[in-house]
Design an enzyme around this catalytic site. Structure first.
Site, short mmCIF file in Angstrom:
data_model
loop_
_atom_site.label_atom_id
_atom_site.label_comp_id
_atom_site.label_asym_id
_atom_site.label_seq_id
_atom_site.Cartn_x
_atom_site.Cartn_y
_atom_site.Cartn_z
N ASP A 214 58.13 33.10 110.76
CA ASP A 214 57.37 32.43 111.80
C ASP A 214 56.37 33.36 112.48
O ASP A 214 55.19 33.01 112.63
CB ASP A 214 58.33 31.85 112.85
CG ASP A 214 57.61 30.98 113.85
OD1 ASP A 214 56.69 30.24 113.46
OD2 ASP A 214 57.97 31.01 115.05
N ALA B 262 53.44 16.82 112.76
CA ALA B 262 54.04 18.00 113.38
C ALA B 262 53.27 18.44 114.62
O ALA B 262 52.06 18.22 114.74
CB ALA B 262 54.10 19.14 112.37
N SER C 116 52.59 10.02 107.33
CA SER C 116 53.95 10.34 107.75
C SER C 116 54.90 9.52 106.89
O SER C 116 54.50 8.51 106.30
CB SER C 116 54.15 10.00 109.23
OG SER C 116 55.52 10.11 109.60
N ARG C 117 56.15 9.95 106.81
CA ARG C 117 57.14 9.14 106.10
C ARG C 117 57.52 7.90 106.92
O ARG C 117 58.23 7.04 106.44
CB ARG C 117 58.37 9.99 105.78
CG ARG C 117 58.08 11.09 104.74
CD ARG C 117 59.37 11.75 104.28
NE ARG C 117 59.13 12.68 103.20
CZ ARG C 117 59.00 14.00 103.35
NH1 ARG C 117 59.07 14.52 104.56
NH2 ARG C 117 58.80 14.79 102.31
N HIS D 102 56.04 23.86 101.94
CA HIS D 102 54.61 24.19 101.86
C HIS D 102 54.11 24.29 100.42
O HIS D 102 53.07 23.72 100.08
CB HIS D 102 54.34 25.51 102.60
CG HIS D 102 54.35 25.35 104.08
ND1 HIS D 102 54.20 26.43 104.94
CD2 HIS D 102 54.47 24.25 104.87
CE1 HIS D 102 54.23 25.99 106.18
NE2 HIS D 102 54.40 24.68 106.17
N TYR E 294 53.19 10.47 102.05
CA TYR E 294 52.24 11.52 101.70
C TYR E 294 51.56 11.21 100.37
O TYR E 294 50.36 11.43 100.20
CB TYR E 294 52.94 12.88 101.61
CG TYR E 294 53.75 13.25 102.83
CD1 TYR E 294 53.41 12.81 104.10
CD2 TYR E 294 54.88 14.07 102.71
CE1 TYR E 294 54.17 13.16 105.21
CE2 TYR E 294 55.64 14.42 103.80
CZ TYR E 294 55.28 13.97 105.05
OH TYR E 294 56.03 14.32 106.14
N LEU F 285 53.88 20.93 107.43
CA LEU F 285 55.27 20.60 107.14
C LEU F 285 56.17 21.82 107.38
O LEU F 285 55.68 22.95 107.52
CB LEU F 285 55.40 20.15 105.68
CG LEU F 285 54.78 18.81 105.31
CD1 LEU F 285 54.68 18.68 103.79
CD2 LEU F 285 55.58 17.66 105.91
N LYS G 93 50.85 28.51 108.01
CA LYS G 93 51.62 29.69 107.65
C LYS G 93 53.06 29.54 108.12
O LYS G 93 53.31 28.77 109.04
CB LYS G 93 50.99 30.97 108.20
CG LYS G 93 50.50 30.96 109.64
CD LYS G 93 51.46 30.71 110.75
CE LYS G 93 52.71 31.55 110.78
NZ LYS G 93 53.68 31.05 111.81
#
Length: 328
Positions: free
Chosen positions: A175, A10, A34-35, A77, A56, A72, A95
Site C-alpha cells: 500500500d 472504489a 460495478s458488479r 489488478h 466489468y 480494484l 498501485k
C-alpha cells in the site's frame, strides 16, 4: 477526448481519480461499472456520467470507452488489466500493480499483443513537486547525494478494509512502502542493489503493518520506515554533500501538509522554499496518460519501471526473513 470507463466504485476513484478525469482537459468519464448495477448507477449519477454497467465484462465489450481506470483490490489488478488490454482498452491501473514482480510479465505481453498503453497510477511522478526534486538533484543543488530518508505512516485497524485483508493484497508494503521506493528511483534515476529490512505482521490480520528498510543504491543509501498502525506521518529528505532537500508532504499532497520543498545549504545558514499551489497531481496523471495514448511519446510509468519497483518490494519481504543483505 479520451473516454474512460471506471472499473468499480472504489473510494480512491470516487474521491480522487474520477473528479480528476472530469476536470482534465483531454479526457472524460463515459461509464461506470460495478458488479451491482444500482451502485454503478448511483456513482454515475453523482458525477453526471452517462452510462452505467452491471458487470466489468459488459463495459469492456462496449465501444463507448477507449480506456479504463482500475481501482480494484490489488489481488485483482493484473487479471483485469489483462482483460482490459485484450478488449483493446488502454489501462490506468491503481498501485500497486502486482504482488510479485514476475506477475507483471503477462501484462507486458498483453500490452504488446494488443498495442495498448498500460500504466500504473503513481501520481507522484506527474507532480511538479517531485519533478522539482528530480531537477534539483540533477543540477547538483545538493552536491553528491549520500543518503535519502523517508517515512510514510497511518493508523488503520478496520478488519473490513482491504489493506488489512491478505487475500485482497493487503499490507503496508504494497500500500505505502512502494512510495518511498518509487520516489527515490524517480528522483535519482538509480536502482537499489541490496536490501536490509525488518517487517512486523499483525497477529490478527496477518498483514505486514511495519517495515524498517535500508537500501544500498551504490552511490547513496535509502532508509525508510512505513506503518499502517502508527500516527500519521509523511516525509522524504535527500541529503547531499552540499545541502539537503526536504519534501514536506511527499505523497498525499495538500492533504497531510503543504506542497513545499525546502532546499538548505551545507551550513544550514540559508534555505529556499519552493511552494506549489494545488499541484493537482491526479489531474496531471490522467492528462499525461491521455497524451501518451494520443502521441505515444509522453513520459509515463512503464510496466518495465513498475516491475523494477516491485522487485524492490519483493526483496524487502525476502530480506525481512533473514539477517544481512538481500540482493534485489
Amino acid at each position: 477526448m479520451l473516454r474512460f470507463g471506471i472499473i468499480s466504485t472504489a473510494k480512491i476513484g470516487r474521491d480522487n481519480v474520477v473528479p480528476a478525469i472530469q476536470d482534465a482537459e483531454n479526457c472524460v468519464v463515459t461509464a461506470i461499472a460495478s458488479r451491482d448495477l444500482a451502485r454503478a448507477r448511483e456513482m454515475a449519477d453523482r458525477f453526471s456520467v452517462p452510462h452505467a454497467f452491471g458487470s466489468y465484462e459488459e463495459m469492456l465489450a462496449s465501444d463507448l470507452i477507449d480506456a479504463v481506470y482500475i481501482p480494484l483490490p490489488t489481488s485483482q489488478h493484473i487479471e483485469w488489466s489483462i482483460k482490459a488490454a485484450d478488449a483493446g482498452k488502454h489501462v490506468l491501473c491503481e498501485k500497486p500493480l502486482a504482488l510479485k514482480a514476475g506477475d507483471i510479465d503477462d501484462l507486458i505481453t498483453a500490452r504488446d499483443r494488443n498495442r495498448v498503453v498500460v500504466t500504473e497510477a503513481y501520481m507522484i511522478t506527474y507532480s511538479p513537486v517531485w519533478q522539482k526534486v528530480r531537477s534539483l538533484i540533477d543540477e547538483g543543488a545538493i552536491g553528491s547525494l549520500r543518503h535519502v530518508q523517508g517515512a510514510f505512516t497511518y493508523f488503520n485497524r478496520d478488519p473490513a478494509n482491504m489493506r488489512n485483508i491478505p487475500e485482497l493484497g493487503g499490507g503496508g508494503l504494497p500500500d505505502i512502502g512502494v512510495y518511498p521506493v518509487m520516489g527515490t528511483r524517480f528522483s535519482t534515476g538509480k536502482e537499489p542493489l541490496w536490501i536490509q529490512a525488518i517487517t512486523e505482521r499483525d497477529a490478527d490480520f496477518g498483514t505486514d503493518i511495519y517495515s524498517s528498510v535500508k537500501a544500498d543504491f551504490g552511490d547513496f543509501e535509502l532508509s525508510f520506515y512505513i506503518s499502517t498502525q502508527m500516527a500519521n506521518r509523511q516525509v522524504m529528505v535527500f541529503h547531499g554533500t552540499e545541502g539537503y532537500i526536504e519534501v514536506k508532504s511527499p505523497f498525499n499532497a495538500n492533504r497531510w501538509g503543504p506542497e513545499e520543498i525546502e532546499l538548505a545549504d551545507r551550513s544550514h545558514n540559508e534555505s529556499r522554499i519552493f511552494r506549489f499551489q494545488d499541484s493537482r497531481q491526479y489531474k496531471r496523471q490522467v492528462e499525461a496518460f491521455a497524451r501518451a495514448v494520443t502521441n505515444g511519446k509522453e513520459e509515463i510509468v512503464t510496466l518495465e519501471n513498475s516491475k523494477l519497483n516491485q522487485k524492490v518490494i519483493d526483496a524487502i519481504y525476502r530480506a525481512s526473513e533473514k539477517d544481512g543483505w538481500e540482493a534485489v
